[in-house]
Design a protein around this motif. Sequence first.
Motif: not given
Length: 181
Positions: A12, A14, A58, A60-63, A65-66, A123, A127
């Motif tokens: 991913s 991230d 973004p 934003d590591t959580a975003a 990651e997707t 996140t 989804a």
Amino acid sequence: GDGFIAHWENDSLDRLFTKIRDTMPQGGIESVTDAGKLDILAYVLSKNGAAAGNTELPLDTAALETIAIVRRGGAAGGVSNFSLVQVVGCLARGADGQGWTLSQASTPVVTKEEVPAAAALATATAAPLGTLRFDLASVVGAYQAPSRVGQKVEARGLLYRSDSESVINLTSLQSLNRSCQ
């Protein structure tokens, strides 16, 4: 090129961003802002054949990651068997009343963590559901599956697909506290 894909395919964004953010440039990590490092990530992706998206990446590591890194012309649905994946879907009993299934499931995304962090769950909550179905293996009592029937859940585990079945051997099953109804 091939070296980049060989190292990062099905990972991913991230993970790649974290590598850039935490280790580069050597001897001057603080000399480039995180926003600048995100621009570097976008440049690396473009040089490796990634198409530009409709929006900026973004910070934003959580975003991130997707978003999966896939070979040009490939798709995240092409995740290899026995990869550790994350999927969002609706928990249900199997057709025979035994076992468990994940219906309305999203496309599997490769992950490195067997259990999600809080940001990844946030996140996953946002989804959308999908159209896939997976049988779930290794559903242990700690997952509290009977109390989560009909709920939107985030499942992680090892993926196995063949012509006749799609199975996730669970490492984590987390309720997203939303009904699938």
